[in-house]
Scaffold this motif. Structure first.
Motif, mmCIF file in Angstrom:
data_model
loop_
_atom_site.group_PDB
_atom_site.id
_atom_site.type_symbol
_atom_site.label_atom_id
_atom_site.label_comp_id
_atom_site.label_asym_id
_atom_site.label_seq_id
_atom_site.Cartn_x
_atom_site.Cartn_y
_atom_site.Cartn_z
ATOM 1 N N LYS A 8 0.848 -1.183 0.000
ATOM 2 C CA LYS A 8 0.000 0.000 0.000
ATOM 3 C C LYS A 8 0.889 1.239 0.000
ATOM 4 O O LYS A 8 1.589 1.504 0.966
ATOM 5 C CB LYS A 8 -0.905 -0.003 1.239
ATOM 6 C CG LYS A 8 -1.843 1.194 1.328
ATOM 7 C CD LYS A 8 -2.691 1.125 2.586
ATOM 8 C CE LYS A 8 -3.605 2.354 2.703
ATOM 9 N NZ LYS A 8 -4.403 2.327 3.958
ATOM 10 N N GLY A 9 0.881 1.955 -1.127
ATOM 11 C CA GLY A 9 1.674 3.171 -1.221
ATOM 12 C C GLY A 9 3.160 2.904 -1.214
ATOM 13 O O GLY A 9 3.932 3.624 -0.575
ATOM 14 N N VAL A 10 3.609 1.888 -1.949
ATOM 15 C CA VAL A 10 5.000 1.431 -1.911
ATOM 16 C C VAL A 10 5.657 1.651 -3.272
ATOM 17 O O VAL A 10 5.009 1.546 -4.314
ATOM 18 C CB VAL A 10 5.060 -0.068 -1.527
ATOM 19 C CG1 VAL A 10 6.473 -0.616 -1.608
ATOM 20 C CG2 VAL A 10 4.471 -0.266 -0.129
ATOM 21 N N LYS A 11 6.973 1.921 -3.253
ATOM 22 C CA LYS A 11 7.756 1.957 -4.482
ATOM 23 C C LYS A 11 8.789 0.835 -4.437
ATOM 24 O O LYS A 11 9.589 0.761 -3.504
ATOM 25 C CB LYS A 11 8.465 3.298 -4.639
ATOM 26 C CG LYS A 11 7.530 4.471 -4.893
ATOM 27 C CD LYS A 11 8.312 5.772 -5.064
ATOM 28 C CE LYS A 11 7.367 6.939 -5.319
ATOM 29 N NZ LYS A 11 8.113 8.219 -5.462
ATOM 30 N N ALA A 12 8.696 -0.044 -5.442
ATOM 31 C CA ALA A 12 9.696 -1.104 -5.589
ATOM 32 C C ALA A 12 10.156 -1.042 -7.039
ATOM 33 O O ALA A 12 9.550 -1.636 -7.922
ATOM 34 C CB ALA A 12 9.098 -2.461 -5.245
ATOM 35 N N GLY A 13 11.206 -0.307 -7.278
ATOM 36 C CA GLY A 13 11.558 0.106 -8.637
ATOM 37 C C GLY A 13 12.099 -0.976 -9.538
ATOM 38 O O GLY A 13 11.807 -1.000 -10.728
ATOM 39 N N HIS A 14 12.916 -1.888 -8.984
ATOM 40 C CA HIS A 14 13.547 -2.843 -9.897
ATOM 41 C C HIS A 14 14.220 -3.993 -9.156
ATOM 42 O O HIS A 14 14.723 -3.845 -8.056
ATOM 43 C CB HIS A 14 14.590 -2.155 -10.793
ATOM 44 C CG HIS A 14 15.242 -0.978 -10.169
ATOM 45 N ND1 HIS A 14 15.259 0.269 -10.755
ATOM 46 C CD2 HIS A 14 15.874 -0.825 -8.979
ATOM 47 C CE1 HIS A 14 15.889 1.126 -9.968
ATOM 48 N NE2 HIS A 14 16.273 0.487 -8.893
ATOM 49 N N LEU A 15 14.181 -5.153 -9.799
ATOM 50 C CA LEU A 15 15.010 -6.300 -9.436
ATOM 51 C C LEU A 15 14.843 -6.748 -7.985
ATOM 52 O O LEU A 15 15.817 -6.944 -7.264
ATOM 53 C CB LEU A 15 16.486 -5.980 -9.703
ATOM 54 C CG LEU A 15 16.843 -5.685 -11.163
ATOM 55 C CD1 LEU A 15 18.178 -4.968 -11.246
ATOM 56 C CD2 LEU A 15 16.880 -6.970 -11.958
ATOM 57 N N SER A 16 13.583 -6.922 -7.565
ATOM 58 C CA SER A 16 13.342 -7.337 -6.190
ATOM 59 C C SER A 16 12.357 -8.498 -6.145
ATOM 60 O O SER A 16 11.542 -8.673 -7.049
ATOM 61 C CB SER A 16 12.775 -6.179 -5.360
ATOM 62 O OG SER A 16 13.724 -5.148 -5.241
ATOM 63 N N TYR A 17 12.441 -9.289 -5.053
ATOM 64 C CA TYR A 17 11.448 -10.325 -4.793
ATOM 65 C C TYR A 17 10.774 -10.008 -3.470
ATOM 66 O O TYR A 17 11.442 -9.914 -2.419
ATOM 67 C CB TYR A 17 12.068 -11.718 -4.729
ATOM 68 C CG TYR A 17 11.077 -12.739 -4.213
ATOM 69 C CD1 TYR A 17 9.980 -13.100 -4.984
ATOM 70 C CD2 TYR A 17 11.218 -13.306 -2.955
ATOM 71 C CE1 TYR A 17 9.044 -14.005 -4.517
ATOM 72 C CE2 TYR A 17 10.283 -14.221 -2.470
ATOM 73 C CZ TYR A 17 9.206 -14.561 -3.259
ATOM 74 O OH TYR A 17 8.277 -15.458 -2.789
ATOM 75 N N ILE A 18 9.445 -9.859 -3.499
ATOM 76 C CA ILE A 18 8.675 -9.527 -2.306
ATOM 77 C C ILE A 18 7.610 -10.604 -2.137
ATOM 78 O O ILE A 18 6.580 -10.603 -2.822
ATOM 79 C CB ILE A 18 8.025 -8.130 -2.439
ATOM 80 C CG1 ILE A 18 9.088 -7.076 -2.724
ATOM 81 C CG2 ILE A 18 7.252 -7.782 -1.177
ATOM 82 C CD1 ILE A 18 8.526 -5.733 -3.131
#
Length: 434
Positions: A333-343
């Motif tokens: 919620k209201g998050v920035k995950a710009g690149h190359l990540s695993y969540i």
């Protein structure tokens, strides 16, 4: 569309050997749902009396359809004793006086395509196509808008072979006719099967009214092979895309986009080329960028991609999911995950930034654990959060940090790095010995 006083029987007992598969033919998927599902869905808009005739893998077929529909009747065909389309009708007792018989391998049928059967009053209504090349089909001989007989290609004379009218395989019968003629069917043919088409000859011999109904070939296309399945998929996909574009969804190069039948769009949405959206995904006021995959997930006021992957049960609100970011069972919620990540297995609150290369380590080989991150957290690049772990609001996690299970209180900096060690002239010594 209101329900009509018509019973619908769907013949879904066949094995489908030409599919070259262990799965029952009617359970092969078209746009994310078994082909039989699409036929029942269309039928449900017309009738409250639907019977599905099953035999091959009958338990699996019934169980699968009952996941989606209530109030279905199932009739089990004795395929050994009474094989064939006529044999399938042996134990069916329709509720209404008009009975529509459909095939379970025609997933492109629509309620509108079936309306003609409701509007004509006849003892038998028989669907027909006109084909440029009718090779391989039985010919339907019509005179003064009445069906005279059906002749198989191998039995046809020259005049009959020149007929381009063929049987589309869908019929509407009077209930009285079925009750009288089905018990009289014989299997004195090469295949030793009971054929529904024999009712045409029997009715004609008794001077009953047999009316042809010209139908659109696309809607009554049968699926008998994996090639047919692929062709039906293309048609279904075009219908799905056109439906959503007409409702306001923007699509870039739509023919490159795949959308399951169960996907829902709301508001101002756009989908770029080469995207795949599956399952019960819900896209609300969101933008899916090129090459992204969304599976069984919800996006609200968000964007993802290019080349993002939202795996099942991701719920993304007012967030940016960038290129090569993968989420799974994650609530953002209201998050920035710009690149190359695993969540994965994570809950992250507003104002939080996920740096490049961040991983939530949610699986220890036996169990999966959850990562909870609060508001306004800065997670530096190449960090690993080993769940279960909780990060409270207003925390900074330095780049390269490995955060082990536990809790980080608000206001803290979490920093985990080994001290840099330099070995003088190691490079030269290492290669000089080679």
């Amino acid at each position: 569309m209101s329900k009509k006083a018509i019973s619908i029987i769907i013949l879904a007992a066949g094995k489908g050997s030409r599919m070259k598969s262990n799965k029952a033919k009617v359970l092969h998927n078209i746009s994310g749902k078994p082909m039989l599902y699409h036929i029942i869905k269309a039928s449900k808009e017309l009738s409250d009396d639907i019977t599905v005739v099953i035999a091959h893998q009958k338990e699996q077929v019934q169980e699968e359809m009952e996941k989606y529909f209530d109030n279905l009747n199932f009739s089990i065909q004795d395929a050994k004793k009474y094989p064939g389309t006529g044999g399938a009708m042996k134990n069916v007792t329709p509720k209404y006086e008009k009975v529509l018989v459909l095939n379970g391998d025609m997933p492109l049928i629509t309620p509108k395509a079936l309306e003609g059967f409701l509007e004509i009053d006849a003892d038998i209504i028989m669907s027909i196509f006109d084909l440029q090349d009718p090779s391989g089909y039985g010919r339907v001989i019509i005179k003064e808008n009445h069906v005279q007989y059906i002749v198989e290609q191998k039995d046809a004379n020259d005049a009959e072979l020149n007929t381009t009218t063929v049987n589309a395989g869908i019929y509407a019968f009077s209930k009285k006719l079925l009750q009288e003629y089905i018990p009289k069917l014989q299997n004195d043919n090469a295949q030793k099967e009971y054929y529904l088409t024999d009712l045409i000859k029997m009715a004609k011999n008794d001077n009953l009214n047999i009316v042809p109904l010209l139908v659109n070939e696309e809607h009554f296309k049968g699926v008998n092979s994996k090639k047919d399945l692929a062709e039906a998929e293309e048609i279904m996909q075009e219908r799905i895309r056109n439906k959503w574009m007409e409702l306001g969804v923007t699509m870039q190069l739509p023919k490159t986009i795949y959308i399951d039948e169960s996907v829902v769009f709301e508001g101002e949405c756009s989908v770029e080329n080469n995207c795949r959206i599956t399952g019960a995904s819900k896209i609300i006021n969101s933008h899916i960028k090129a090459g992204s995959v969304v599976q069984e997930s919800t996006m609200i006021d968000s964007d993802c991609g290019p080349m993002a992957h939202l795996r099942p049960l991701s719920h993304i609100t007012n967030s940016h999911i960038g290129n090569f970011v993968e989420t799974k069972k994650a609530i953002l919620k209201g998050v920035k995950a710009g690149h190359l990540s695993y969540i994965g297995d994570a809950q992250i609150d507003e104002g939080t930034n996920i740096g490049a290369g961040v991983i939530t380590c949610n699986y220890d080989g036996i169990k999966k654990y959850k990562t909870i991150i609060g508001k306004n957290v800065f997670v530096g690049s190449d960090s690993q959060l080993i769940a279960p772990v909780t990060v409270e609001d207003d925390v900074m996690i330095a780049a390269g940090t490995t955060l082990t299970s536990g809790s980080i209180a608000s206001g803290n900096l979490a920093l985990s790095r080994t001290k840099l060690r330099l070995v003088k002239d190691f490079y030269y010594k290492f290669f000089s010995n080679k």
